[in-house]
Write a protein that holds these residues in place. Structure first.
Motif, PDB file in Angstrom:
ATOM      1  N   LEU A 118     -43.418  31.025  23.829  1.00 46.44           N
ATOM      2  CA  LEU A 118     -43.302  30.149  22.615  1.00 46.44           C
ATOM      3  C   LEU A 118     -44.394  30.920  21.575  1.00 46.44           C
ATOM      4  O   LEU A 118     -45.533  30.534  21.912  1.00 46.44           O
ATOM      5  CB  LEU A 118     -43.512  28.691  22.686  1.00 46.44           C
ATOM      6  CG  LEU A 118     -42.221  28.107  23.658  1.00 46.44           C
ATOM      7  CD1 LEU A 118     -42.526  26.621  23.715  1.00 46.44           C
ATOM      8  CD2 LEU A 118     -40.893  28.212  22.910  1.00 46.44           C
ATOM      9  N   PRO A 119     -44.000  31.043  20.342  1.00 44.38           N
ATOM     10  CA  PRO A 119     -45.008  31.495  19.355  1.00 44.38           C
ATOM     11  C   PRO A 119     -46.093  30.299  19.063  1.00 44.38           C
ATOM     12  O   PRO A 119     -45.522  29.120  18.993  1.00 44.38           O
ATOM     13  CB  PRO A 119     -44.148  31.776  18.027  1.00 44.38           C
ATOM     14  CG  PRO A 119     -42.766  32.206  18.441  1.00 44.38           C
ATOM     15  CD  PRO A 119     -42.562  31.248  19.936  1.00 44.38           C
ATOM     16  N   GLY A 120     -47.241  30.538  19.013  1.00 38.88           N
ATOM     17  CA  GLY A 120     -48.345  29.619  18.736  1.00 38.88           C
ATOM     18  C   GLY A 120     -48.663  28.681  19.810  1.00 38.88           C
ATOM     19  O   GLY A 120     -49.268  27.834  19.909  1.00 38.88           O
ATOM     20  N   PHE A 161     -37.707  42.839  29.098  1.00 42.48           N
ATOM     21  CA  PHE A 161     -38.087  41.460  29.741  1.00 42.48           C
ATOM     22  C   PHE A 161     -36.529  40.827  30.170  1.00 42.48           C
ATOM     23  O   PHE A 161     -36.588  40.136  31.266  1.00 42.48           O
ATOM     24  CB  PHE A 161     -38.591  40.368  28.479  1.00 42.48           C
ATOM     25  CG  PHE A 161     -38.896  39.129  28.906  1.00 42.48           C
ATOM     26  CD1 PHE A 161     -40.009  38.866  29.675  1.00 42.48           C
ATOM     27  CD2 PHE A 161     -37.894  38.195  28.551  1.00 42.48           C
ATOM     28  CE1 PHE A 161     -40.322  37.688  29.828  1.00 42.48           C
ATOM     29  CE2 PHE A 161     -38.378  36.897  28.875  1.00 42.48           C
ATOM     30  CZ  PHE A 161     -39.457  36.470  29.534  1.00 42.48           C
ATOM     31  N   PRO A 162     -35.534  40.997  29.423  1.00 42.14           N
ATOM     32  CA  PRO A 162     -34.361  40.248  29.952  1.00 42.14           C
ATOM     33  C   PRO A 162     -33.926  40.601  31.298  1.00 42.14           C
ATOM     34  O   PRO A 162     -33.014  39.836  32.142  1.00 42.14           O
ATOM     35  CB  PRO A 162     -33.178  40.594  28.622  1.00 42.14           C
ATOM     36  CG  PRO A 162     -33.683  41.741  27.854  1.00 42.14           C
ATOM     37  CD  PRO A 162     -35.315  41.576  28.228  1.00 42.14           C
ATOM     38  N   PHE A 180     -34.757  30.343  28.863  1.00 41.74           N
ATOM     39  CA  PHE A 180     -36.036  29.654  28.099  1.00 41.74           C
ATOM     40  C   PHE A 180     -35.968  30.124  26.926  1.00 41.74           C
ATOM     41  O   PHE A 180     -36.163  29.239  25.660  1.00 41.74           O
ATOM     42  CB  PHE A 180     -37.252  29.876  28.801  1.00 41.74           C
ATOM     43  CG  PHE A 180     -38.470  29.029  28.310  1.00 41.74           C
ATOM     44  CD1 PHE A 180     -38.636  27.899  28.516  1.00 41.74           C
ATOM     45  CD2 PHE A 180     -39.317  29.856  27.444  1.00 41.74           C
ATOM     46  CE1 PHE A 180     -39.875  27.169  27.935  1.00 41.74           C
ATOM     47  CE2 PHE A 180     -40.258  29.272  26.678  1.00 41.74           C
ATOM     48  CZ  PHE A 180     -40.617  27.675  27.086  1.00 41.74           C
ATOM     49  N   MET A 181     -35.656  31.315  26.491  1.00 40.59           N
ATOM     50  CA  MET A 181     -36.060  32.001  25.236  1.00 40.59           C
ATOM     51  C   MET A 181     -34.733  31.423  24.222  1.00 40.59           C
ATOM     52  O   MET A 181     -34.903  31.211  23.100  1.00 40.59           O
ATOM     53  CB  MET A 181     -36.019  33.555  25.075  1.00 40.59           C
ATOM     54  CG  MET A 181     -37.420  33.962  25.769  1.00 40.59           C
ATOM     55  SD  MET A 181     -38.876  33.476  25.168  1.00 40.59           S
ATOM     56  CE  MET A 181     -39.416  35.359  24.862  1.00 40.59           C
ATOM     57  N   LYS A 182     -33.688  31.300  25.013  1.00 39.17           N
ATOM     58  CA  LYS A 182     -32.478  30.975  24.400  1.00 39.17           C
ATOM     59  C   LYS A 182     -32.536  29.552  23.958  1.00 39.17           C
ATOM     60  O   LYS A 182     -32.488  29.202  22.728  1.00 39.17           O
ATOM     61  CB  LYS A 182     -31.093  30.853  25.149  1.00 39.17           C
ATOM     62  CG  LYS A 182     -30.468  32.357  25.128  1.00 39.17           C
ATOM     63  CD  LYS A 182     -29.475  32.695  26.156  1.00 39.17           C
ATOM     64  CE  LYS A 182     -28.425  31.652  25.956  1.00 39.17           C
ATOM     65  NZ  LYS A 182     -27.147  31.808  26.777  1.00 39.17           N
ATOM     66  N   GLU A 238     -32.579  41.866  20.670  1.00 39.99           N
ATOM     67  CA  GLU A 238     -33.002  40.569  20.228  1.00 39.99           C
ATOM     68  C   GLU A 238     -34.182  40.349  20.818  1.00 39.99           C
ATOM     69  O   GLU A 238     -35.397  39.850  20.091  1.00 39.99           O
ATOM     70  CB  GLU A 238     -32.157  39.361  20.838  1.00 39.99           C
ATOM     71  CG  GLU A 238     -30.845  39.149  19.882  1.00 39.99           C
ATOM     72  CD  GLU A 238     -30.038  38.063  20.191  1.00 39.99           C
ATOM     73  OE1 GLU A 238     -30.532  37.019  19.570  1.00 39.99           O
ATOM     74  OE2 GLU A 238     -29.364  38.161  21.401  1.00 39.99           O
ATOM     75  N   PHE A 239     -34.754  40.748  22.107  1.00 34.57           N
ATOM     76  CA  PHE A 239     -35.956  40.580  22.786  1.00 34.57           C
ATOM     77  C   PHE A 239     -37.050  41.517  21.998  1.00 34.57           C
ATOM     78  O   PHE A 239     -37.871  41.226  21.758  1.00 34.57           O
ATOM     79  CB  PHE A 239     -35.860  40.788  24.211  1.00 34.57           C
ATOM     80  CG  PHE A 239     -35.549  39.676  24.824  1.00 34.57           C
ATOM     81  CD1 PHE A 239     -36.387  38.735  25.138  1.00 34.57           C
ATOM     82  CD2 PHE A 239     -34.201  39.319  25.157  1.00 34.57           C
ATOM     83  CE1 PHE A 239     -35.811  37.379  25.894  1.00 34.57           C
ATOM     84  CE2 PHE A 239     -33.590  38.056  25.621  1.00 34.57           C
ATOM     85  CZ  PHE A 239     -34.347  37.278  26.210  1.00 34.57           C
TER      86      PHE A 239
END
Length: 149
Positions: free
Chosen positions: A66-68, A109-110, A119-121, A133-134
């Motif tokens: 998650l960014p940040g 990664f995928p 999780f990313m979705k 997309e990754f």
């Protein structure tokens, strides 16, 4: 390298992380999830977070999902960490990769961390397991290399 973007974690993540940390202590996970213990940038206290390292060409990496996120910002402030699996502990230095080095790892990664795709979705970062997309997450989601200390 660090983006100022911040995505709020889902409400359930704190609870799932606690369960994952407790399960990790049992030693049931020999591959897959581990616990990365980083030093809090403000508190100075150890902060554990579950991560799923993956290996490419004999080197281990992890994606900041998650960014940040706090654990990423803590690592950026102090790259020394401990990687824990069961009773095993390894002191590591986490090296944040430049965007160009992160791209090919994010593409993989995928395939290498299929559990991370959902999780990313759910975070709204990707729509599926498409490597393009990754790869496009480079610069938003940092990639760290584990170096032994």
């Amino acid at each position: 390298m660090a983006s100022s973007e911040r995505i709020r974690p889902p409400w359930w993540l704190k609870y799932v992380n606690k369960v994952m940390i407790a399960l990790n202590r049992t030693g049931l996970f020999t591959n897959g999830p581990a616990v990365l213990i980083v030093t809090g940038r403000k508190s100075g206290k150890p902060r554990p977070t579950p991560v799923t390292p993956f290996e490419v060409d004999g080197r281990r990496y992890v994606v900041g999902g998650l960014p940040g996120s706090d654990w990423v910002r803590n690592l950026q402030a102090n790259p020394e960490a401990v990687l824990a699996r069961g009773k095993s502990r390894q002191t590591v230095r986490m090296v944040e990769l430049p965007v160009e080095q992160a791209r090919p790892l994010l593409r993989q990664f995928p395939v290498l961390v299929p559990t991370g795709v959902d999780f990313m979705k759910n975070a709204g970062l990707v729509t599926g397991a498409n490597p393009d997309e990754f790869e496009a997450l480079a610069g938003r989601c940092p990639v760290f290399r584990f170096d032994t200390v």
